[in-house]
Design a protein around this motif. Structure first.
Motif, short mmCIF file in Angstrom:
data_model
loop_
_atom_site.label_atom_id
_atom_site.label_comp_id
_atom_site.label_asym_id
_atom_site.label_seq_id
_atom_site.Cartn_x
_atom_site.Cartn_y
_atom_site.Cartn_z
N UNK A 149 0.81 -1.21 0.00
CA UNK A 149 0.00 0.00 0.00
C UNK A 149 0.84 1.26 0.00
N UNK A 150 0.18 2.36 0.30
CA UNK A 150 0.85 3.66 0.36
C UNK A 150 0.49 4.33 1.68
N UNK A 177 5.07 4.86 -2.75
CA UNK A 177 5.61 3.50 -2.68
C UNK A 177 6.26 3.24 -4.04
N UNK A 178 7.58 3.35 -4.07
CA UNK A 178 8.30 3.25 -5.33
C UNK A 178 8.15 1.86 -5.95
N UNK A 194 5.87 -1.15 -10.42
CA UNK A 194 4.96 -2.17 -10.93
C UNK A 194 3.94 -1.56 -11.88
N UNK A 195 3.40 -0.39 -11.55
CA UNK A 195 2.41 0.25 -12.42
C UNK A 195 3.04 0.66 -13.75
N UNK A 196 4.29 1.10 -13.73
CA UNK A 196 4.95 1.55 -14.95
C UNK A 196 5.47 0.40 -15.80
N UNK A 197 6.01 -0.62 -15.15
CA UNK A 197 6.66 -1.73 -15.86
C UNK A 197 6.35 -3.06 -15.17
N UNK A 225 13.33 0.20 -2.24
CA UNK A 225 12.16 0.68 -2.97
C UNK A 225 10.91 0.72 -2.11
N UNK A 226 10.89 0.04 -0.97
CA UNK A 226 9.70 0.00 -0.12
C UNK A 226 9.55 1.28 0.67
N UNK A 227 8.31 1.51 1.11
CA UNK A 227 7.99 2.68 1.91
C UNK A 227 8.59 2.52 3.30
#
Length: 153
Positions: free
Chosen positions: A83-84, A90-91, A96-99, A124-126
């Motif tokens: 989540x965010x 949340x990088x 994941x959304x981009x690639x 990369x995690x929050x």
């Protein structure tokens, strides 16, 4: 902290909304699909199904102000935040959304280069977004593991 934040009836209402969300057929089905995915696809499935936006799109009734912090756990690795929390980026979710096909590579990294996988997902995690001044109550249980809490910051 306003005293209304600790009103027992308000806390019961918040908890009831959370219980309804994580026991809804849409949430349970999302968890089933994640758990049924092969090891190399499970993180991809978690990112596709367990973000707050994805859960809402699948029909889970999450109030806009409800924080749901799905985490992906694997034995031997630090949990990955799906989540965010608290509105922080949340990088890993953005990647994941981009690639989304990158998650095939990330799944292979986990098996072939666990140290690199661990470092990548940690970077990369929050970061922990709960304020040290927040007061939270939390109850967990179940195979999916669902966790519910209420509190005030």
């Amino acid at each position: 902290m306003p005293q209304d934040d600790l009103d027992p009836e308000r806390l019961k209402a918040i908890t009831s909304q959370m219980v309804e969300a994580i026991t809804s057929p849409a949430y349970v089905e999302a968890m089933r699909k994640v758990k049924a995915a092969s090891n190399d696809k499970r993180l991809d499935e978690a990112m596709r199904r367990l973000t707050p936006k994805a859960l809402r799109e699948q029909g889970v009734r999450l109030p806009e102000d409800m924080r749901i912090s799905s985490r992906y756990f694997e034995e031997g690795f630090k949990p990955i935040e799906v989540g965010e929390p608290a509105g922080k980026r949340n990088l890993l979710a953005e990647l994941h959304a981009a690639e989304p096909e990158m998650f095939d590579l990330i799944g292979r990294l986990r098996d072939r280069k666990p140290d690199l996988y661990q470092e990548l997902t940690e970077r990369l995690s929050v970061e922990d977004a709960i304020s040290p001044l927040a007061l939270c109550g939390c109850a967990c249980g179940g195979a999916a593991t669902a966790c519910g809490g209420a509190g005030a910051g």
